[in-house]
Write a protein that holds these residues in place. Structure first.
Motif, short mmCIF file in Angstrom:
data_model
loop_
_atom_site.label_atom_id
_atom_site.label_comp_id
_atom_site.label_asym_id
_atom_site.label_seq_id
_atom_site.Cartn_x
_atom_site.Cartn_y
_atom_site.Cartn_z
N VAL A 24 -6.49 2.78 10.85
CA VAL A 24 -5.00 2.53 11.20
C VAL A 24 -4.92 2.95 12.73
O VAL A 24 -4.37 1.93 13.32
CB VAL A 24 -3.95 3.21 10.12
CG1 VAL A 24 -2.55 3.04 10.81
CG2 VAL A 24 -4.33 2.71 8.85
N GLU A 38 -7.84 -3.71 7.52
CA GLU A 38 -8.49 -3.97 6.21
C GLU A 38 -9.65 -4.91 6.54
O GLU A 38 -9.96 -5.50 5.56
CB GLU A 38 -7.58 -4.43 5.29
CG GLU A 38 -6.60 -3.12 4.83
CD GLU A 38 -5.67 -3.68 3.60
OE1 GLU A 38 -5.40 -4.94 3.46
OE2 GLU A 38 -5.07 -2.56 3.25
N ARG A 97 -1.79 -3.35 9.37
CA ARG A 97 -2.44 -3.22 8.02
C ARG A 97 -3.64 -4.32 8.06
O ARG A 97 -4.47 -4.11 7.45
CB ARG A 97 -1.33 -3.74 7.03
CG ARG A 97 -1.73 -3.98 5.42
CD ARG A 97 -1.95 -2.88 4.83
NE ARG A 97 -2.58 -3.18 3.48
CZ ARG A 97 -1.91 -3.04 2.29
NH1 ARG A 97 -0.54 -2.48 2.36
NH2 ARG A 97 -2.18 -3.23 1.22
N VAL A 108 -0.26 7.78 6.29
CA VAL A 108 -1.60 7.19 5.73
C VAL A 108 -2.62 8.43 5.22
O VAL A 108 -2.26 9.45 5.43
CB VAL A 108 -2.28 6.83 6.93
CG1 VAL A 108 -1.69 5.35 7.43
CG2 VAL A 108 -2.50 7.81 8.08
N ARG A 139 -7.92 6.26 5.28
CA ARG A 139 -7.42 5.23 5.89
C ARG A 139 -6.78 5.78 7.38
O ARG A 139 -6.76 4.71 8.19
CB ARG A 139 -6.37 4.60 5.19
CG ARG A 139 -6.75 4.11 4.04
CD ARG A 139 -5.57 3.26 3.47
NE ARG A 139 -4.76 2.37 4.19
CZ ARG A 139 -4.65 1.20 4.56
NH1 ARG A 139 -5.98 0.59 4.09
NH2 ARG A 139 -3.88 0.52 5.20
N LEU A 176 3.89 5.93 10.37
CA LEU A 176 3.36 5.36 9.35
C LEU A 176 2.42 6.39 8.54
O LEU A 176 1.48 6.92 9.06
CB LEU A 176 2.55 4.15 9.54
CG LEU A 176 1.66 3.38 8.27
CD1 LEU A 176 2.68 2.72 7.30
CD2 LEU A 176 0.81 2.57 8.86
N TRP A 187 1.92 -5.54 2.53
CA TRP A 187 2.54 -4.31 1.94
C TRP A 187 3.89 -4.53 0.82
O TRP A 187 4.40 -3.77 0.24
CB TRP A 187 3.49 -4.16 3.21
CG TRP A 187 2.63 -3.29 4.32
CD1 TRP A 187 2.55 -3.88 5.80
CD2 TRP A 187 2.17 -1.96 4.20
NE1 TRP A 187 1.88 -2.85 6.29
CE2 TRP A 187 1.63 -1.80 5.67
CE3 TRP A 187 1.87 -1.38 3.08
CZ2 TRP A 187 0.90 -0.35 5.79
CZ3 TRP A 187 1.28 0.05 3.59
CH2 TRP A 187 0.67 0.39 4.96
N GLY A 199 -0.37 -9.11 6.57
CA GLY A 199 -0.37 -7.82 6.43
C GLY A 199 0.85 -7.18 5.82
O GLY A 199 1.02 -6.60 4.87
N TYR A 222 3.75 -3.09 11.91
CA TYR A 222 3.41 -2.72 10.55
C TYR A 222 2.30 -3.91 9.84
O TYR A 222 1.50 -3.51 9.10
CB TYR A 222 4.51 -2.36 9.82
CG TYR A 222 5.03 -1.12 10.25
CD1 TYR A 222 4.50 0.36 10.14
CD2 TYR A 222 6.60 -1.01 10.53
CE1 TYR A 222 5.01 1.48 10.45
CE2 TYR A 222 7.20 0.31 10.89
CZ TYR A 222 6.16 1.46 10.68
OH TYR A 222 6.69 2.55 11.39
N GLY A 223 2.83 -5.04 10.08
CA GLY A 223 1.83 -6.07 9.61
C GLY A 223 0.47 -6.18 10.14
O GLY A 223 -0.48 -6.44 9.63
N ASN A 273 2.94 4.47 1.28
CA ASN A 273 3.20 3.04 1.97
C ASN A 273 4.52 3.58 2.70
O ASN A 273 5.78 2.82 2.87
CB ASN A 273 3.62 2.08 1.03
CG ASN A 273 2.26 1.51 0.39
OD1 ASN A 273 0.93 1.79 0.81
ND2 ASN A 273 2.39 0.52 -0.31
#
Length: 505
Positions: free
Chosen positions: A204, A363, A359, A196, A200, A194, A428, A424, A355-356, A43
């Protein structure tokens, strides 16, 4: 592109040897992926901001070498031109009060750098394109005194074989030519990293591509170049045109530019590295002594130096990154969409939103990229660059009917994307206080339809209406921007226009 690159000439055998080495690196990457040698989830995120050096008059100052000597910190380094700096913030784990921590670190670092620049009668300004830049500022003699920039300029100029043409048709039209890549230095950006896992990565990256237009719409901060009001975010067309190795004939043939949004959703990080080899000739064919496949055979971790260097000369807005930390390889998505500024609060708000959002979108059970053509994402990016906060976007329709719908960017963000970004950030592990503060900044920009670009344009026009010449209005707008930037208050709260002169006596 932080490597130590030594300027020199390349011959035909250098290019062939480099191409062969690139293929071995790509095979090495493929093996690393197949053998699942990559780091486990941590993360981790990282942040870089490119900055401008400006005098008290609002004009650029060509002083980065002297300022860096005084700053004397490895967190700061040169960028392309002598009025540029870059600050790098150490990686942080997403969670808790990470965004407040980042904001405090940035405030401390930039205040210190600003004080050191002040010793040379300069200051630091975070902005997408400095409005006071003139064509005479962006020439090869003002490139930073670093071998890699000289070499990169020489190779791109040689590949193109003629002057670069800048032609951006926005509120006004700019048409001019350049003999070097120096105009690229006008573009000062924020890069969000980010880390990963390979599994993933594709989700992303696809999510980041899908929201690139939205990022620009809410964060645009580059409406001026060379005295002309152009697009609300003029960096992308400027960056593409100022690094374009293609003469017009190759453009007509559909050869891809080196600054590129992309053309498809992906299923693996490998897709992007492989495309970079397949489509782009080497600009810096510098080989090291490592045999990546031999290193792998012996149980080691190859640096893949040629692949990393080549990847750094293909300017995707979301770039794949291969790196090694503590002897373990990892992958990152580097988001290069956003302009710098206007304030630290605005930069961190843009980061929290990104970032939120990625994420949450990565997903989703029915991801946005399965419901929207890639061409729509590219068109959204273009529309946002042109129109900023007033852009209209194509987005998948909610509900069971499917298809896409056209919607105002601000409506899309407020009704659909901010709740996703909040979810998101919660996933995290980011605390509610951070989520509410920084996503609240994005919400207020949307509510007021205000961002850095809209403030710059409105303030410039007020100055013109008050009787200032074009150049004086741009300089006054830049000085006022710098004053308000230093207050730290987010841009949606800034009063439009120049302050009234204080009455005498």
């Amino acid at each position: 592109m932080g490597e130590k690159v030594v300027a020199g000439q390349f011959d035909l055998s250098d290019r062939q040897r480099y191409r062969d080495k690139l293929r071995r690196c790509l095979t090495g990457l493929e093996r690393l992926l197949a053998e699942q040698r990559f780091d486990r989830p941590k993360n981790l995120m990282g942040l870089e901001i490119e900055l401008n050096l400006v005098g008290a008059d609002g004009m650029p100052k060509m002083l980065n070498g002297e300022v860096l000597e005084r700053i004397a910190s490895r967190d700061f380094q040169t960028e392309l031109a002598m009025f540029n700096l870059e600050v790098n913030i150490a990686p942080h784990r997403l969670g808790g009060r990470v965004f407040d921590q980042l904001a405090e670190e940035l405030r401390t670092s930039l205040a210190y750098a600003d004080r050191k620049a002040g010793e040379l009668d300069a200051g630091i300004v975070m902005i997408g394109i400095l409005p006071t830049l003139d064509r005479d500022d962006l020439v090869s003699s003002n490139l930073s005194d670093v071998d890699r920039y000289t070499l990169l300029n020489d190779q791109i100029v040689a590949a193109r074989g003629e002057d670069f043409v800048l032609d951006i048709d926005g509120v006004e039209r700019l048409t001019c030519t350049s003999k070097s890549i120096a105009p690229e230095a006008a573009c000062t950006s924020v890069q969000l990293h980010l880390q990963v896992t390979p599994g993933r990565f594709a989700d992303v990256w696809n999510a980041a591509q899908a929201v690139a237009g939205v990022q620009i719409a809410v964060g645009a901060n580059s409406p001026f170049l060379f005295g002309r009001e152009l697009w609300r975010e003029s960096r992308p067309p400027l960056f593409q045109q100022s690094t374009d190795t293609r003469p017009p004939e190759l453009q007509t043939q559909g050869v891809r530019p080196r600054t590129w949004f992309g053309e498809r959703w992906i299923s693996s990080a490998y897709d992007l590295f492989e495309e970079n080899l397949r489509y782009y000739p080497a600009l810096l064919p510098i080989c090291d002594d490592e045999d990546p496949l031999k290193v792998l055979d012996e149980g080691g971790v190859p640096s893949l130096a040629e692949l990393v260097l080549h990847n750094g000369t293909v300017y995707r807005w979301n770039r794949p990154v291969y790196d090694i930390a503590d002897g373990v390889p990892h992958l990152r998505v580097e988001n290069r969409v956003l302009p710098a500024g206007p304030t630290i609060t605005d930069v961190i708000a843009n980061a929290a939103f990104y970032y939120g959002l990625v994420r949450a979108l990565a997903e989703e059970p029915r991801p946005v990229w399965t419901r929207m053509p890639f061409e729509a994402a590219a068109a959204n990016f273009d529309a946002a660059c042109r129109h900023g906060i007033d852009a209209r976007m194509t987005w998948p329709r909610r509900g069971r009917y499917g298809g896409t719908v056209e919607v105002d960017a601000v409506t899309l963000v407020r009704d659909e994307l901010l709740p996703l970004a909040e979810a998101g950030l919660a996933a995290w592990g980011v605390e509610a206080a951070d989520r509410d503060l920084y996503l609240g900044v994005i919400e207020e920009r949307c509510r007021r339809r205000a961002n850095g670009a809209s403030w710059q344009a409105a303030t410039f026009h007020r100055a013109r209406e008050a009787g200032l010449s074009r150049d004086a209005a741009l300089a006054a707008t830049t000085r006022r921007y710098g004053e308000l930037m230093r207050t730290g208050e987010p841009v949606h709260t800034w009063p439009v226009g120049l302050p009234e002169p204080a009455p005498l006596g």
